[in-house]
Design an enzyme around this catalytic site. Sequence first.
Site, PDB file in Angstrom:
ATOM      1  N   SER A  62       7.608  21.407-104.334  1.00 13.20           N
ATOM      2  CA  SER A  62       7.069  21.843-103.236  1.00 13.20           C
ATOM      3  C   SER A  62       7.784  22.014-101.804  1.00 13.20           C
ATOM      4  O   SER A  62       7.440  22.203-100.714  1.00 13.20           O
ATOM      5  CB  SER A  62       5.847  20.726-102.880  1.00 13.20           C
ATOM      6  OG  SER A  62       4.826  21.223-103.588  1.00 13.20           O
ATOM      7  N   LYS A  65       7.629  25.091 -99.638  1.00 12.83           N
ATOM      8  CA  LYS A  65       6.719  25.275 -98.691  1.00 12.83           C
ATOM      9  C   LYS A  65       7.323  25.476 -97.241  1.00 12.83           C
ATOM     10  O   LYS A  65       6.747  25.733 -96.294  1.00 12.83           O
ATOM     11  CB  LYS A  65       5.470  24.305 -98.600  1.00 12.83           C
ATOM     12  CG  LYS A  65       4.868  24.472 -99.973  1.00 12.83           C
ATOM     13  CD  LYS A  65       3.515  23.487-100.027  1.00 12.83           C
ATOM     14  CE  LYS A  65       2.567  23.319-100.985  1.00 12.83           C
ATOM     15  NZ  LYS A  65       3.199  22.927-102.341  1.00 12.83           N
ATOM     16  N   SER A 123       0.290  19.092 -99.009  1.00  8.32           N
ATOM     17  CA  SER A 123       0.929  19.928-100.014  1.00  8.32           C
ATOM     18  C   SER A 123       0.159  20.940-100.923  1.00  8.32           C
ATOM     19  O   SER A 123       0.332  21.007-102.192  1.00  8.32           O
ATOM     20  CB  SER A 123       1.890  19.225-101.009  1.00  8.32           C
ATOM     21  OG  SER A 123       2.748  19.776-101.646  1.00  8.32           O
ATOM     22  N   LYS A 238       9.697  16.733 -96.326  1.00  7.01           N
ATOM     23  CA  LYS A 238       8.636  17.502 -97.167  1.00  7.01           C
ATOM     24  C   LYS A 238       9.153  17.077 -98.591  1.00  7.01           C
ATOM     25  O   LYS A 238      10.473  17.059 -98.940  1.00  7.01           O
ATOM     26  CB  LYS A 238       8.594  18.974 -97.170  1.00  7.01           C
ATOM     27  CG  LYS A 238       7.792  19.472 -98.134  1.00  7.01           C
ATOM     28  CD  LYS A 238       6.194  19.536 -97.704  1.00  7.01           C
ATOM     29  CE  LYS A 238       5.360  19.988 -98.484  1.00  7.01           C
ATOM     30  NZ  LYS A 238       5.034  19.053 -99.582  1.00  7.01           N
TER      31      LYS A 238
END
Length: 442
Positions: A62, A65, A123, A238
């Site tokens: 993720s 992103k 997320s 993140k």
Amino acid sequence: MKERLTRVLAALAMLLAAAALALPASAAGPVLGATEAYCIMDAESGLVLAQQNMDEELHPASITKVMTLGLACEKAQGDWTGMVTVSHEDVYSLVGTDSSHIALLEGEQVPLEDLLYATMMASANDGANALAEYFGGGSIADGVAAMNAQAAELGLKHTHFANPHGISDEDHYTSCYDMATILRWALTQPGFEQLFTNNEMYIMQPTNLQPVTRYFSQQDSMRIGSSMFHEPTILGSKIGYTDIARQTYICLAEKNGVRLICVTMRSESKTDRYADVRALLDYAFSTWTSYTEIPATPAAASVTVQGGGSPLGSLSLDAPGVRLPLAAGMQASDVALSVDLPEVYLLGGELQGWAVYTVPGSDVQEAASVRVPLQASGLDALLDSSRGVIHPAAEDVEPAGYLRLILGVSAAAVVIVGAGALWYGRRRGPAARSDRVKPDGI
């Protein structure tokens, strides 16, 4: 027996020596065992400070992103008031993936701001899909194409995206260095840093199809004050995980005015990830405590300027200087300056000239370079000096000579026309000239 033991010990010593020679030189920075790769980068200059396998191509999960959110912020230019309609593909392309989402519905109209915070904090893979359609201008595939185009524009050599969310795919990979570069770029987009560093709960109000209120809170334990993993230097982050990628992490951290980007990939567990990120940040902020000014260098290079098919002269280029974090024992004079520019600059185009500052490296700091655009000086003076100068190929038709030629031709034409009229009048006589008939309408 004793002689045989001596030979065995000697052979063993030779083997150990050979093995030692085969080992790679020690890298600058900690050696991590439970984490495959990492990169520590100065957020201001882009200088790599320490790394381990930073160019290895790995699954990002993720942290993908960061690119998705960066492109969405670039598209919005700070205006997050628009509405995005969720498509069939945004929702149903995730069926069977068992991935994180916020239960978006086909046809649901969602404020762009909600999608940004849902993708960042929860997320949300369905949110990432909707954002990809938003900045891609049509479909998720268009958004992914935009992500790969941006990676190419940044000069990344170890990145290819297959989706906007990070679900593992053999054609979806990046490296720690590339991800650090992506975050550094994203931080320049309007609103991204605000989004990336937000630590407050975000509330998403009901929509046209969803009557419930949705709440998004911080998921990174290193940013939760009550957590045993809390790390106060981290401003924004993140996290990511898939079975294939394992644990991934990217953050922006700051201490005493030094801003660093830290990326780790393929940590075996959450505990490993948090422990290794903390170890890296502890090392970084004890090694780089301030910035060193590398002074500007006037007239560091020159380039031939060409216009109209011939050289116009030389243009002086200045190296503007840069601020770099240097480890103890290093100083500005240790940083080498070189230039990267073409032999000729074609007037009207973009001058691709760079000052390259190279840190030699040591046992604590990575050998690395940063590129800063060279600054042109004297272009206006060069253009002024070239005004009115006749190109060699045009000497035969220079303005003065050309004017004399035109005047000469005109005078000759007047003489010929006058002579012709006189001859015509004498031949026909007065009567012939007075009895001409005018056409109707004139």
